[in-house]
Design a protein around this motif. Structure first.
Motif, short mmCIF file in Angstrom:
data_model
loop_
_atom_site.label_atom_id
_atom_site.label_comp_id
_atom_site.label_asym_id
_atom_site.label_seq_id
_atom_site.Cartn_x
_atom_site.Cartn_y
_atom_site.Cartn_z
N VAL A 211 0.89 -1.31 0.00
CA VAL A 211 0.01 0.01 -0.05
C VAL A 211 0.93 1.37 0.02
CG1 VAL A 211 -1.87 1.38 1.19
CG2 VAL A 211 -1.74 -1.22 1.51
N GLY A 212 0.48 2.20 -0.97
CA GLY A 212 1.19 3.40 -0.93
C GLY A 212 2.71 3.49 -0.89
N GLY A 213 3.47 2.88 -1.60
CA GLY A 213 4.87 2.38 -1.65
C GLY A 213 5.60 3.57 -2.57
N ALA A 214 6.90 3.71 -1.96
CA ALA A 214 7.92 4.44 -2.82
C ALA A 214 8.75 3.55 -3.51
CB ALA A 214 8.80 5.44 -2.00
N TYR A 215 8.34 2.66 -4.29
CA TYR A 215 8.96 1.57 -4.99
C TYR A 215 10.15 1.86 -5.93
CZ TYR A 215 4.25 -0.29 -3.77
OH TYR A 215 3.28 -0.69 -3.22
N ASP A 216 10.34 3.13 -6.44
CA ASP A 216 11.25 3.97 -7.35
C ASP A 216 11.62 4.99 -6.87
OD1 ASP A 216 12.88 4.41 -9.55
OD2 ASP A 216 11.22 4.09 -10.94
N PHE A 217 12.50 5.21 -5.99
CA PHE A 217 13.06 6.29 -5.25
C PHE A 217 13.92 6.88 -6.35
CE2 PHE A 217 12.06 6.37 -0.89
CZ PHE A 217 12.52 7.51 -0.50
N GLU A 218 14.91 6.55 -7.18
CA GLU A 218 15.30 7.34 -8.07
C GLU A 218 14.54 8.24 -8.89
OE1 GLU A 218 19.43 6.92 -10.87
OE2 GLU A 218 18.65 5.03 -9.89
N HIS A 219 13.52 7.09 -9.67
CA HIS A 219 12.92 7.65 -11.03
C HIS A 219 11.61 8.25 -10.70
CE1 HIS A 219 15.81 4.61 -12.42
NE2 HIS A 219 16.16 5.54 -13.31
N HIS A 296 25.13 20.82 -3.19
CA HIS A 296 25.80 19.66 -3.64
C HIS A 296 24.94 18.40 -3.29
CE1 HIS A 296 28.89 16.03 -3.72
NE2 HIS A 296 28.19 16.01 -2.28
N ALA A 297 23.94 18.29 -2.05
CA ALA A 297 23.17 17.34 -1.74
C ALA A 297 21.97 17.40 -2.84
CB ALA A 297 22.53 17.69 -0.37
N LEU A 298 21.61 18.69 -3.20
CA LEU A 298 20.36 18.69 -4.36
C LEU A 298 20.96 17.80 -5.51
CD1 LEU A 298 18.93 22.02 -3.48
CD2 LEU A 298 17.75 19.87 -3.16
N ALA A 299 22.22 18.21 -6.01
CA ALA A 299 22.69 17.50 -7.36
C ALA A 299 22.93 16.16 -6.95
CB ALA A 299 24.05 18.34 -7.68
N MET A 300 23.29 15.76 -5.83
CA MET A 300 23.66 14.35 -5.77
C MET A 300 22.40 13.53 -5.79
SD MET A 300 25.68 12.58 -2.21
CE MET A 300 24.35 13.17 -1.30
N LEU A 301 21.32 14.03 -5.19
CA LEU A 301 20.04 13.40 -5.13
C LEU A 301 19.34 13.38 -6.80
CD1 LEU A 301 18.50 14.48 -1.70
CD2 LEU A 301 19.56 12.29 -2.26
N ARG A 302 19.35 14.46 -7.38
CA ARG A 302 19.16 14.52 -8.87
C ARG A 302 19.57 13.60 -9.88
NH1 ARG A 302 15.25 18.40 -9.32
NH2 ARG A 302 15.22 20.15 -7.99
N HIS A 303 21.15 13.46 -9.55
CA HIS A 303 22.09 12.59 -10.51
C HIS A 303 22.72 11.61 -9.64
CE1 HIS A 303 20.43 15.57 -13.56
NE2 HIS A 303 20.90 16.42 -12.98
N PRO A 304 22.04 10.64 -8.98
CA PRO A 304 22.95 9.77 -8.26
C PRO A 304 24.24 9.07 -8.78
CG PRO A 304 20.26 9.59 -7.96
CD PRO A 304 20.58 10.30 -9.26
N THR A 305 25.24 8.80 -8.16
CA THR A 305 26.44 8.06 -8.61
C THR A 305 27.06 7.34 -7.26
OG1 THR A 305 27.81 10.09 -8.32
CG2 THR A 305 26.87 9.91 -10.59
N GLY A 306 27.86 6.54 -7.95
CA GLY A 306 28.66 6.09 -6.54
C GLY A 306 27.99 5.29 -5.82
N PRO A 307 28.12 5.27 -4.62
CA PRO A 307 27.45 4.56 -3.46
C PRO A 307 25.77 4.80 -3.39
CG PRO A 307 29.58 5.44 -2.36
CD PRO A 307 29.39 6.14 -3.98
#
Length: 391
Positions: A211-219, A296-307
């Motif tokens: 119910v009401g999941g965030a199944y796709d955090f990245e996209h 920096h954090a906003l850019a990291m969350l918008r375009h995830p890389t690495g870990p």
């Protein structure tokens, strides 16, 4: 009623240790279905499924942490005071909480996170609701949205429940009906996949109803959160929780100042220690994501890389399989916390593997002014009916 079978061990995990019961304590008895109905109604939940009184227990059991090391966790087991001796099991994995006393097993009676378990038990099921790691009676911080540890905690809670239930004169059958809300929706999908894969030889997956999941955090979730499409304060708390919890697991940053603006860089990490309440989190964070996060954090969350990118691939894989059982995905319309695209993406992912999930729209349910919270209430009643129809 308190039963103790041992203490947590610091030794390496031994075969058979996972799910071993440490203690069991009865926390609540609602003697009749009328007592259950009154408690659920007072909590804002539909009591139509109530058929029996219930007994609720806090179980403490052995499991593993995200690194595979031995640890203890707790959870809520609720049993009907009637019905068949051999019980079908419902696993309910709860939504996001930050204070350890807000976990299901810490609640006496019907609260927002415990009412689904009371509903399923009163309908005649054995209801099993893990607290996850670091919540309830579990030590350490909670690894929020870490699907692997949510899965192991949920599976080992089922094992602990199976060990305890015979002491009440009942038994658990093989079938498990899996459901969960919000954070618990991804956890439910992780548990369902584990059960279907045969990770436990006793339990057998019967149906799945997240119910009401965030199944796709990245996209789906992060783009909506960062673009202001979701409720601002919830977006602040979720982004903060994600960065703090995942930094502990995946080392996303070296200093809080890299991702949190002043003065929050000095305070936010401490808010997610399991000892701060929801109101304290609200008071200790700003009104918008832009006021909390650095560029920096906003850019990291918008375009995830690495870990971060690697961790997101794991978290976002819960719909990347083919359930061989009925699946219903429940969601409110225009959910203000879990972007609608999450459910769309999950359904598409399941269908790409040949599954045939049913998406169940819940309309615009409301709980305390929230459609997201309202979806937990509305879906609990709907899932209880559906599970009752499955044989």
């Amino acid at each position: 009623m308190t039963l103790t079978t041992g203490a947590a061990s610091a030794d390496p995990v031994r075969p058979g240790d996972r799910g071993r019961l440490v203690s069991a304590e009865r926390t609540t008895t609602l003697t009749t279905k009328q007592d259950v109905a009154a408690a659920l109604t007072a909590a804002g939940f539909d009591a139509a499924a109530a058929r029996f009184g219930v007994d609720a227990y806090r179980l403490v059991y052995r499991t593993v942490d995200p690194g595979g090391r031995p640890v203890t966790a707790s959870g809520l087991l609720v049993l009907p005071r009637g019905g068949a001796p051999a019980l079908r099991t419902v696993s309910f994995t709860h939504g996001t909480v930050s204070h350890r006393s807000d976990a299901p097993s810490a609640m006496v009676g019907a609260g927002f996170v415990s009412s689904p378990a009371l509903t399923y038990a009163s309908a005649g099921f054995a209801a099993v609701a893990p607290d996850y790691l670091g919540l309830g009676a579990g030590p350490g911080p909670h690894p929020w949205m870490d699907v692997p540890s949510e899965t192991t905690a949920a599976l080992d809670m089922l094992r602990a429940a199976r060990a305890f239930v015979p002491r009440t004169g009942r038994a658990l059958g093989h079938d498990v009906l899996v459901t969960g809300f919000s954070q618990g929706a991804s956890a439910a999908m992780g548990l369902a996949r584990s059960l279907q894969a045969g990770d436990d030889r006793w339990f057998r997956l019967r149906a799945v109803a997240p119910v009401g999941g965030a199944y796709d955090f990245e996209h789906a979730e992060l783009p909506a959160l960062l673009d202001g499409a979701l409720e601002p304060k919830s977006s602040v708390l979720y982004s903060a929780y994600l960065l703090v919890a995942w930094n502990r697991l995946h080392r996303l940053y070296d200093s809080p100042a890299e991702v949190f603006r002043a003065p929050y860089d000095r305070t936010v990490e401490a808010l997610f220690d399991g000892a701060h309440t929801g109101p304290q989190l609200f008071a200790g964070t700003p009104a918008t994501v832009d006021a909390l996060l650095t560029p920096h954090a906003l850019a990291m969350l918008r375009h995830p890389t690495g870990p971060l990118a690697r961790a997101l691939r794991v978290a976002d894989s819960t719909c990347d399989w083919a359930p061989a059982v009925p699946v219903r995905l429940y969601a409110a319309d225009a959910d203000e916390q879990a972007a609608d695209a999450n459910t769309d993406h999950c359904a598409a992912g399941l269908r790409s593997h040949g599954a045939e999930p049913t998406v169940v729209g819940l309309g615009t349910p409301d709980f305390a002014g929230s459609r997201h919270l309202g979806s937990n209430v509305a879906a609990t009643a709907a899932v209880a009916r559906w599970f009752g129809e499955l044989r």
